[in-house]
Design an enzyme around this catalytic site. Sequence first.
Site, PDB file in Angstrom:
ATOM      1  N   GLU A  54       6.022   4.142   7.071  1.00 57.57           N
ATOM      2  CA  GLU A  54       4.146   4.283   7.311  1.00 57.57           C
ATOM      3  C   GLU A  54       3.919   3.422   6.482  1.00 57.57           C
ATOM      4  OE1 GLU A  54       3.215   8.877   9.185  1.00 57.57           O
ATOM      5  OE2 GLU A  54       3.032   8.366   6.925  1.00 57.57           O
ATOM      6  N   PRO A  55       4.707   2.394   6.058  1.00 59.47           N
ATOM      7  CA  PRO A  55       4.275   1.340   5.679  1.00 59.47           C
ATOM      8  C   PRO A  55       3.092   0.654   5.898  1.00 59.47           C
ATOM      9  CG  PRO A  55       5.801   0.183   6.863  1.00 59.47           C
ATOM     10  CD  PRO A  55       5.993   2.014   7.734  1.00 59.47           C
ATOM     11  N   CYS A  84     -24.215  -5.449  -9.688  1.00 55.39           N
ATOM     12  CA  CYS A  84     -25.429  -5.310 -10.726  1.00 55.39           C
ATOM     13  C   CYS A  84     -24.477  -3.723 -11.215  1.00 55.39           C
ATOM     14  CB  CYS A  84     -26.481  -4.683 -10.006  1.00 55.39           C
ATOM     15  SG  CYS A  84     -27.616  -4.579 -11.366  1.00 55.39           S
ATOM     16  N   TYR A 103      -6.323  -2.698   1.750  1.00 61.23           N
ATOM     17  CA  TYR A 103      -7.117  -1.877   0.741  1.00 61.23           C
ATOM     18  C   TYR A 103      -7.911  -2.744   0.225  1.00 61.23           C
ATOM     19  CZ  TYR A 103      -3.503   1.318   1.671  1.00 61.23           C
ATOM     20  OH  TYR A 103      -2.386   2.312   2.072  1.00 61.23           O
TER      21      TYR A 103
HETATM   22  N1  LLP Z   1       1.816   7.423   4.929  1.00 67.29           N
HETATM   23  C1  LLP Z   1       0.388   7.832   4.109  1.00 67.29           C
HETATM   24  C2  LLP Z   1      -0.032   9.279   4.758  1.00 67.29           C
HETATM   25  C3  LLP Z   1      -0.751   7.528   3.551  1.00 67.29           C
HETATM   26  O1  LLP Z   1      -1.285   8.091   2.688  1.00 67.29           O
HETATM   27  C4  LLP Z   1      -0.396   6.405   3.113  1.00 67.29           C
HETATM   28  C5  LLP Z   1      -1.384   5.504   1.956  1.00 67.29           C
HETATM   29  C6  LLP Z   1       0.306   4.472   3.850  1.00 67.29           C
HETATM   30  C7  LLP Z   1       1.368   5.710   4.738  1.00 67.29           C
HETATM   31  C8  LLP Z   1       0.362   4.124   3.722  1.00 67.29           C
HETATM   32  O2  LLP Z   1       0.663   3.767   2.492  1.00 67.29           O
HETATM   33  P1  LLP Z   1       1.419   2.102   1.668  1.00 67.29           P
HETATM   34  O3  LLP Z   1       2.243   1.349   2.230  1.00 67.29           O
HETATM   35  O4  LLP Z   1       0.165   1.324   1.904  1.00 67.29           O
HETATM   36  O5  LLP Z   1       1.247   2.339   0.134  1.00 67.29           O
HETATM   37  N2  LLP Z   1      -6.478   2.141  -1.985  1.00 67.29           N
HETATM   38  C9  LLP Z   1      -5.488   2.559  -2.600  1.00 67.29           C
HETATM   39  C10 LLP Z   1      -3.834   3.197  -1.530  1.00 67.29           C
HETATM   40  C11 LLP Z   1      -4.025   3.995  -1.185  1.00 67.29           C
HETATM   41  C12 LLP Z   1      -3.047   4.518   0.354  1.00 67.29           C
HETATM   42  C13 LLP Z   1      -3.336   6.140   0.425  1.00 67.29           C
HETATM   43  N3  LLP Z   1      -2.681   6.325   1.534  1.00 67.29           N
HETATM   44  C14 LLP Z   1      -4.944   0.823  -2.899  1.00 67.29           C
HETATM   45  O6  LLP Z   1      -6.075   0.375  -3.040  1.00 67.29           O
HETATM   46  O7  LLP Z   1      -4.197   0.585  -3.808  1.00 67.29           O
END
Ligand code: LLP
Length: 490
Positions: free
Chosen positions: A346-347, A417, A446
């Site tokens: 799930e990237p 602000c 994000y």
């Molecule tokens: N699968 C699940 C169940 C997740 O909760 C997430 C991310 C992903 C896949 C994807 O993860 P990734 O490969 O993108 O790391 N807002 C934060 C990141 C929150 C991620 C939440 N879950 C940031 O800006 O770093």
Amino acid sequence: MLQTMAASNLVSQTPTTLPTKSHQLSSNPFSVNPILRFKHKPISRSLTSLQARVLRAVLSTPEPKTQNFQHCFTKSEDGFLRCEGVKVEEVMEVAEKRPFYLYSKPQITRNVEAYKEALQGLNSIIGYAIKANNNLKILEHLQKLGCGAVLVSGNELKLALHAGFDPTRCVFNGNGKILEDLVLAAQAGVFVNIDSEFDLENIVAAARIAGKKVNVLLRINPDVDPQVHPYVATGNKNSKFGIRNEKLQWFLDAVKAHPKELKLVGAHCHLGSTITKVDIFRDAAVLMVNYIDEIRHQGFEIDYLNIGGGLGIDYYHTGAVLPTPKDLIDTVRGLVISRNLNLIIEPGRSLIANTCCFVNRVTGVKTNGTKNFIVIDGSMAELIRPSLYGAYQHIELVSPPPPDAETSTFDVVGPVCESADFLGKDRELPTPTKGAGLVVHDAGAYCMSMASTYNLKMRPPEYWIDNDGSVSKIRHGETFDDHLRFFEGL
Ligand code: LLP
């Protein structure tokens, strides 16, 4: 108000059937006509790295310990930042407004190809985590490249279907999935992860309302420390996500008790985000295949292992050697094959973050006390990661500074602000002139998807550059009139 009531009543009504695939907008509001067509210039970075490799081969010297940093945004020797050969400064001149997000479409393709190559020989689904970036044009592109989608809301599910994703390659995740969204998921036929006792109850109810059996995975919280910022860690034992292994039997019995509504097809875990050590994925995968053995032992024919997302990227641009998709997949490959499993990944970040820069103009430079500030037109409203997580995203100017520009240490801040409104702290940069272009790198994940309209800074437009160097708008910037529309007729 009326709409809210209608939505919450959905569960007691017969739900309308969801249209399935390939919905096109009746009129496409996103102009994808190229607004710019530059002659594609080869980037001197690739020549330099090629020359270096040839030279090393000739001299038979070993590769250096750090990776030769390859990025779609590169500063060439003339001091101009280019994306796929196109000067960012030239895009700034034609963009509808600033700040804006600028993507490389070929880099998105390259990132997907890296995962596809890594997964060769395995039955797999690359489930792109839509939360990272939900631009419709980007989703359509990822879908065409063969990705599935990972969803956390009914709206993400609707958007995925709209973008043409195959529902049988989509996963609906989340610790607080609401019944009406689960009904959509059941109708569409996506995989659904069971996150808790009440979630299981809601999935059963949704299956009954939709009149469809739901393919479910158990989201098991393996209690592996992902060694990341606490806000993006999800697989620890005290996390709000998933179920604990000691409750596994309860869930297996509950699934068994609902043979008409639920078909258990696999197990899922997601450890956290920005993970930079693949051993962490391996540790979790070992635990997960043991659970799968146990679950199979009880007569369930499950054949999906979902190891979530979370692979980190080189935000610091120091050329540090970080694990690649291949490193990640290789670390779990043996386990997946040994149990004859289909692998779901799930990237989000590792597919989209490095494809984009957030492009700003410098409004001015000021000094207060011991601090120097570069004030730009972008802010925490459009890009909140530095303020929220203290995240580092690399910052640089898009064109060469005047020859006499002094290099100093600056905080790069926006006009919002809040004292938390910064994009970077303590950055060594040449003093920019008013109006100079400044980018925040690795803004594909994000950033836009977490943007707000705080201080009525409307969400910015997005553009991408294609292989031929053409620049197209892929999302309109929001306007003040868009804002007033929320109050029409009230
Ligand atoms: N699968 C699940 C169940 C997740 O909760 C997430 C991310 C992903 C896949 C994807 O993860 P990734 O490969 O993108 O790391 N807002 C934060 C990141 C929150 C991620 C939440 N879950 C940031 O800006 O770093």
